[in-house]
Scaffold this motif. Structure first.
Motif, short mmCIF file in Angstrom:
data_model
loop_
_atom_site.label_atom_id
_atom_site.label_comp_id
_atom_site.label_asym_id
_atom_site.label_seq_id
_atom_site.Cartn_x
_atom_site.Cartn_y
_atom_site.Cartn_z
N GLY A 273 -6.90 43.65 -13.87
CA GLY A 273 -5.89 44.36 -13.07
C GLY A 273 -5.59 45.73 -13.61
N MET A 274 -5.19 45.80 -14.91
CA MET A 274 -4.90 47.09 -15.53
C MET A 274 -5.79 47.26 -16.76
N GLU A 295 -2.76 59.84 -12.04
CA GLU A 295 -2.73 58.59 -12.79
C GLU A 295 -1.44 58.46 -13.60
N ARG A 327 -5.30 52.61 -15.67
CA ARG A 327 -6.06 52.62 -14.42
C ARG A 327 -6.11 51.22 -13.82
N ASP A 328 -6.41 51.19 -12.54
CA ASP A 328 -6.59 49.91 -11.84
C ASP A 328 -7.97 49.38 -12.18
N ASP A 329 -8.02 48.22 -12.83
CA ASP A 329 -9.29 47.67 -13.28
C ASP A 329 -9.61 46.35 -12.59
N SER A 330 -9.04 46.15 -11.42
CA SER A 330 -9.34 44.93 -10.69
C SER A 330 -10.78 44.97 -10.20
N THR A 333 -11.96 47.47 -7.56
CA THR A 333 -11.89 48.91 -7.77
C THR A 333 -12.69 49.39 -8.97
#
Length: 343
Positions: A273-274, A295, A327-330, A333
């Protein structure tokens, strides 16, 4: 000794298969000759025994051919044409093929080793492939670091086999020896991660690495106890990670503020997620407040020093700054992250 990852089967297994095939050929020819032993003539004239059949099979397949036992009947000669001769050719292929494969494999290994040494640059050396070393390698790979640019130095035989099986180039030996680190091209490395089992070993490896590189290569060391962290820094480590202190703080947070543990795990686990990321400040962002960047910036690295946004010095972004952001790490993405991300 340098171990290059090889996806093929082991040499002992390959030789075993060839030996089994050669023995099977001999036994097959023995069986054929023994069944038709009446069609063969022995110079002694006392008939063909089972031992004679083994003798004939061996000298025939090896192309020795003394001529003391010869096929006389038409059936025996036909068997020699259809069975013994093809078996002889196959037997020679097995013997010659094994020798050629050994020589070819040696040449291939030397060529791969020479090519590896030639292109080894800006790599990361991981000293120790225990729990910490494996986690460090996993983090590098998860952040897109090329596995071919990771070199493991390990003295324990089981860990060496594990690292090689994981597709890593591994140097078998103690990282406290300067010759081993020199074989790993430490002078051309980007960083050295020291993840040994004891703090004493970490200090020795750090001293050796600093002596060879003269402090020009970044050294990151892990320490079990916080009291050994200053010693590691004095020995040449640029950064020291104290595993016991970090674990203790997380345990304390899990009691006083349980949700913070979930946040930390989310930040440290890729694809959840993050994630923490680092990038260079863009020209259009220079002079702006870091809080106005698209960001979520949480810190700035300026001249090698990490500064909090609460500091007055971080009111505006300067040229050369590195931005630490979330950052969005899902999974949806990850593939769309910009190439400017460093981690």
């Amino acid at each position: 000794m340098i171990h290059l990852p090889v996806p093929t089967r082991g040499p002992l297994r390959a030789l075993g298969v060839r030996l089994f095939t050669a023995v099977a050929l001999v036994l097959g020819v023995v069986a054929v000759v023994y069944l038709d032993r009446g069609g063969y003539r022995d110079v002694n004239g006392d008939g063909i025994t089972l031992l004679d059949c083994f003798y004939y099979a061996v000298v025939s397949l090896s192309t020795t051919g003394y001529g003391d036992i010869t096929p006389m009947s038409e059936d025996a000669r036909l068997v020699n044409i259809l069975v013994v001769t093809p078996a002889r050719v196959l037997f020679l292929i097995i013997l010659v093929g094994t020798t050629l494969e050994v020589l070819t494999e040696q040449y291939r290994t030397n060529a791969r080793l020479t090519r590896w040494r030639k292109h080894l640059k800006d790599h990361v050396i991981v000293c120790g492939y225990g729990t910490k070393g494996r986690s460090a390698v996993a983090a590098l790979r998860e952040n897109g670091f090329d596995i071919k640019r990771i070199v493991v130095v390990e003295s324990e035989r089981g860990a060496v086999r594990q690292a090689t099986a994981d597709g890593l180039v591994t140097l078998e030996g103690s990282a406290t020896r300067s010759s081993i680190l020199a074989d790993a091209h430490i002078k051309d490395a980007k960083a050295v991660i020291i993840a040994t089992d004891t703090d004493e070993a970490s200090v020795l490896v750090t001293l050796t690495a600093r002596q060879i590189t003269a402090g020009k290569v970044r050294i990151i060391a892990a320490a079990r106890e916080a009291e050994n962290a200053p010693l590691l820094k004095q020995s040449g480590a640029h950064q020291v990670i104290v595993s016991s202190a970090t674990a203790g703080r997380l345990l304390g947070l899990s009691t006083s503020a349980p949700p913070l543990i979930d946040v930390v795990e989310d930040l440290l686990t890729p694809g959840r997620g993050m994630a923490l990321a680092l990038r260079s400040a863009e020209r259009a962002e220079v002079g702006k407040s870091p809080r106005k960047v698209s960001e979520l910036v949480i810190a700035i690295v300026r001249h090698g020093r990490v500064m909090s946004l609460a500091s007055p010095e971080c009111a505006t972004i300067e040229t050369g700054d590195l931005l630490v952001y979330v950052r969005d790490d899902s999974p949806a993405t990850i593939d769309t992250q910009p190439a400017r991300d460093h981690a």
